[in-house]
Write a protein that holds these residues in place. Structure first.
Motif, PDB file in Angstrom:
ATOM      1  N   LEU A   1      18.871  -6.134   2.038  1.00 43.22           N
ATOM      2  CA  LEU A   1      17.830  -6.218   1.010  1.00 43.22           C
ATOM      3  C   LEU A   1      18.188  -7.200  -0.095  1.00 43.22           C
ATOM      4  N   ILE A   2      19.483  -7.547  -0.194  1.00 44.31           N
ATOM      5  CA  ILE A   2      19.956  -8.408  -1.281  1.00 44.31           C
ATOM      6  C   ILE A   2      19.694  -9.877  -0.938  1.00 44.31           C
ATOM      7  N   LEU A   3      19.101 -10.591  -1.894  1.00 43.93           N
ATOM      8  CA  LEU A   3      18.791 -12.007  -1.699  1.00 43.93           C
ATOM      9  C   LEU A   3      19.804 -12.936  -2.367  1.00 43.93           C
ATOM     10  N   GLY A   4      20.335 -12.526  -3.503  1.00 42.62           N
ATOM     11  CA  GLY A   4      21.290 -13.380  -4.205  1.00 42.62           C
ATOM     12  C   GLY A   4      21.454 -12.931  -5.640  1.00 42.62           C
ATOM     13  N   PRO A   5      22.484 -13.448  -6.331  1.00 44.66           N
ATOM     14  CA  PRO A   5      22.751 -13.040  -7.715  1.00 44.66           C
ATOM     15  C   PRO A   5      21.655 -13.480  -8.670  1.00 44.66           C
ATOM     16  N   LEU A   6      21.480 -12.676  -9.735  1.00 48.28           N
ATOM     17  CA  LEU A   6      20.458 -12.949 -10.739  1.00 48.28           C
ATOM     18  C   LEU A   6      21.070 -13.764 -11.882  1.00 48.28           C
TER      19      LEU A   6
ATOM     20  N   TYR B   1      18.816 -10.316  -7.068  1.00 49.99           N
ATOM     21  CA  TYR B   1      17.453 -10.342  -6.542  1.00 49.99           C
ATOM     22  C   TYR B   1      17.432  -9.492  -5.279  1.00 49.99           C
ATOM     23  N   VAL B   2      16.354  -8.740  -5.135  1.00 51.21           N
ATOM     24  CA  VAL B   2      16.276  -7.818  -4.008  1.00 51.21           C
ATOM     25  C   VAL B   2      14.890  -7.900  -3.372  1.00 51.21           C
ATOM     26  N   LYS B   3      14.813  -7.567  -2.103  1.00 45.68           N
ATOM     27  CA  LYS B   3      13.524  -7.545  -1.395  1.00 45.68           C
ATOM     28  C   LYS B   3      12.779  -6.269  -1.789  1.00 45.68           C
TER      29      LYS B   3
ATOM     30  N   GLN C   1       7.900 -14.323 -11.372  1.00 47.55           N
ATOM     31  CA  GLN C   1       7.729 -15.654 -11.955  1.00 47.55           C
ATOM     32  C   GLN C   1       8.943 -16.562 -11.734  1.00 47.55           C
ATOM     33  N   HIS C   2      10.049 -16.005 -11.275  1.00 48.76           N
ATOM     34  CA  HIS C   2      11.276 -16.779 -11.110  1.00 48.76           C
ATOM     35  C   HIS C   2      11.188 -17.704  -9.896  1.00 48.76           C
ATOM     36  N   SER C   3      11.356 -18.979 -10.138  1.00 46.52           N
ATOM     37  CA  SER C   3      11.324 -19.943  -9.036  1.00 46.52           C
ATOM     38  C   SER C   3      12.468 -19.692  -8.054  1.00 46.52           C
ATOM     39  N   LYS C   4      13.611 -19.200  -8.569  1.00 54.20           N
ATOM     40  CA  LYS C   4      14.759 -18.906  -7.698  1.00 54.20           C
ATOM     41  C   LYS C   4      14.402 -17.811  -6.704  1.00 54.20           C
ATOM     42  N   LEU C   5      13.715 -16.778  -7.151  1.00 55.99           N
ATOM     43  CA  LEU C   5      13.304 -15.701  -6.249  1.00 55.99           C
ATOM     44  C   LEU C   5      12.296 -16.227  -5.228  1.00 55.99           C
ATOM     45  N   GLN C   6      11.376 -17.037  -5.682  1.00 55.38           N
ATOM     46  CA  GLN C   6      10.389 -17.620  -4.761  1.00 55.38           C
ATOM     47  C   GLN C   6      11.093 -18.435  -3.681  1.00 55.38           C
ATOM     48  N   GLN C   7      12.121 -19.179  -4.071  1.00 53.84           N
ATOM     49  CA  GLN C   7      12.874 -19.995  -3.124  1.00 53.84           C
ATOM     50  C   GLN C   7      13.659 -19.132  -2.139  1.00 53.84           C
ATOM     51  N   LEU C   8      14.347 -18.117  -2.664  1.00 52.22           N
ATOM     52  CA  LEU C   8      15.172 -17.256  -1.814  1.00 52.22           C
ATOM     53  C   LEU C   8      14.346 -16.426  -0.837  1.00 52.22           C
ATOM     54  N   SER C   9      13.164 -16.000  -1.292  1.00 50.83           N
ATOM     55  CA  SER C   9      12.334 -15.111  -0.476  1.00 50.83           C
ATOM     56  C   SER C   9      11.368 -15.853   0.441  1.00 50.83           C
ATOM     57  N   GLY C  10      11.073 -17.101   0.079  1.00 56.46           N
ATOM     58  CA  GLY C  10      10.066 -17.846   0.840  1.00 56.46           C
ATOM     59  C   GLY C  10       8.662 -17.360   0.576  1.00 56.46           C
TER      60      GLY C  10
ATOM     61  N   SER D   1       5.287 -16.763  -2.174  1.00 55.13           N
ATOM     62  CA  SER D   1       4.613 -17.377  -3.313  1.00 55.13           C
ATOM     63  C   SER D   1       4.703 -16.470  -4.526  1.00 55.13           C
ATOM     64  N   GLU D   2       4.460 -17.036  -5.702  1.00 52.13           N
ATOM     65  CA  GLU D   2       4.451 -16.226  -6.925  1.00 52.13           C
ATOM     66  C   GLU D   2       3.424 -15.117  -6.827  1.00 52.13           C
ATOM     67  N   ASN D   3       2.247 -15.423  -6.288  1.00 53.90           N
ATOM     68  CA  ASN D   3       1.205 -14.399  -6.184  1.00 53.90           C
ATOM     69  C   ASN D   3       1.600 -13.287  -5.216  1.00 53.90           C
ATOM     70  N   GLY D   4       2.231 -13.667  -4.099  1.00 55.20           N
ATOM     71  CA  GLY D   4       2.671 -12.660  -3.140  1.00 55.20           C
ATOM     72  C   GLY D   4       3.706 -11.730  -3.732  1.00 55.20           C
ATOM     73  N   LEU D   5       4.642 -12.303  -4.486  1.00 56.11           N
ATOM     74  CA  LEU D   5       5.679 -11.502  -5.140  1.00 56.11           C
ATOM     75  C   LEU D   5       5.076 -10.610  -6.220  1.00 56.11           C
ATOM     76  N   LYS D   6       4.086 -11.127  -6.923  1.00 58.68           N
ATOM     77  CA  LYS D   6       3.418 -10.339  -7.971  1.00 58.68           C
ATOM     78  C   LYS D   6       2.694  -9.143  -7.363  1.00 58.68           C
ATOM     79  N   MET D   7       1.986  -9.367  -6.272  1.00 56.74           N
ATOM     80  CA  MET D   7       1.236  -8.272  -5.657  1.00 56.74           C
ATOM     81  C   MET D   7       2.174  -7.184  -5.131  1.00 56.74           C
TER      82      MET D   7
END
Length: 305
Positions: free
Chosen positions: A107-112, A120-122, A156-165, A167-173
């Motif tokens: 579940l871990i994506l990378g350090p915050l 960062y977590v899924k 809103q974090h671009s790093k999370l968007q990059q790590l998770s693949g 979009s900002e909207n998908g992560l927000k939902m």
């Protein structure tokens, strides 16, 4: 001769230590806090004399499950009429929490970034929601009045968007869906969103249960007043809009350097208090180090009339 000098130094030190509180009271005054944010190693006895009706602390005395607070621990504070809210990291994992050893590390994506021990977590996985649900059960069992959800705006974090693949909207939902589930599963507790004004503006359904927004560093950026920016006015407009719907704004600024005789520090503090009162926000004046490991009692020089 050496013993005589040492004795004089010790005597002088004792006198200075003894007299310092009296000197301090003569030349500096306390600035009352509207609420308290004390999440790092909170000592409940330090909160007892504070004249406020709302405190935010960790659910544990040291962040671990071993020293989690119980109902009887919180009872004296609540008997004073204080609401006691517990901090919960809603969408970021912390490696000192009860769940860390058993957490599926997939579940871990990378350090915050600049936050050691946080990751960062899924959070869109059901396994993460199950962790949050366990956490909430501990908080409600202990009798906290409310829960303060952090990293509501992590999408809103671009790093999370990059790590998770994603979009900002998908992560927000995904944040929104978890919030919906949490409120449904735990309807009898008050909710606070840290920097969550965008969610409450876009999803008014949450305003029925979420009655507070905790907003950090609205007026100052790195202890420098920053109220003439587009970002400031955008945030301010959202926050004042939410006030119309009965949302209380809990503001915190990390601006106090701890020097009661520093006129520049006093100017920052007085400016902040004035702005918070102007907009009807409740204020907490925190130390510059952002550690939140004590009840901060800011002092400013006594005014010369």
């Amino acid at each position: 001769m050496e013993n005589s000098i040492t004795s004089k130094i010790v005597f002088t030190t004792v006198i200075v230590v003894f007299l310092f509180p009296f000197i301090l009271n003569l030349f500096a005054i306390e600035v009352p806090q509207d609420w308290i944010l004390y999440t790092n190693g909170p000592k409940l006895e330090e909160l007892m004399p504070v004249k406020t009706d709302l405190v935010v602390i960790d659910y544990s005395a040291d962040g671990t499950d071993k020293k989690a607070f119980k109902r009887e621990d919180l009872a004296p504070l609540k008997a004073q009429g204080k609401k006691v809210f517990a901090y919960l990291n809603f969408a970021v994992a912390e490696d000192w929490r009860f769940y860390w050893k058993s957490l599926n590390k997939a579940l871990i994506l990378g350090p915050l970034g600049d936050w050691p021990g946080e990751y960062y977590v899924k959070y869109w996985y059901s396994e993460w929601y199950d962790v949050v649900k366990q956490y909430m059960k501990k908080i409600t069992t202990a009798g906290f009045d409310g829960v303060v959800l952090d990293w509501i705006n992590v999408y809103q974090h671009s790093k999370l968007q990059q790590l998770s693949g994603k979009s900002e909207n998908g992560l927000k939902m995904a944040i929104v869906e978890n919030l919906r589930k949490l409120i449904k599963d735990f309807p009898n507790i008050e909710y606070v969103l840290i920097n969550g004004e965008d969610i409450l503006i876009e999803f008014p359904e949450f305003r029925e249960k979420v009655k507070y927004v905790l907003v950090e560093s609205l007026f100052f950026h790195k202890a420098v007043l920053a109220i003439n920016t587009k970002e400031f006015f955008s945030r301010l407009n959202k926050l004042t809009e939410l006030q119309k719907y009965g949302i209380t704004i809990l503001s915190v600024e990390y601006i106090d350097n701890g020097n009661p005789f520093d006129s520049t520090n006093a100017e920052r503090i007085n400016t902040y208090v004035s702005l918070a009162r102007k907009y009807g926000f409740r204020y907490y004046i925190a130390r510059l180090d952002m550690k939140l490991n004590a009840v901060n009692v800011p002092r400013v020089p006594t005014r010369k009339d």
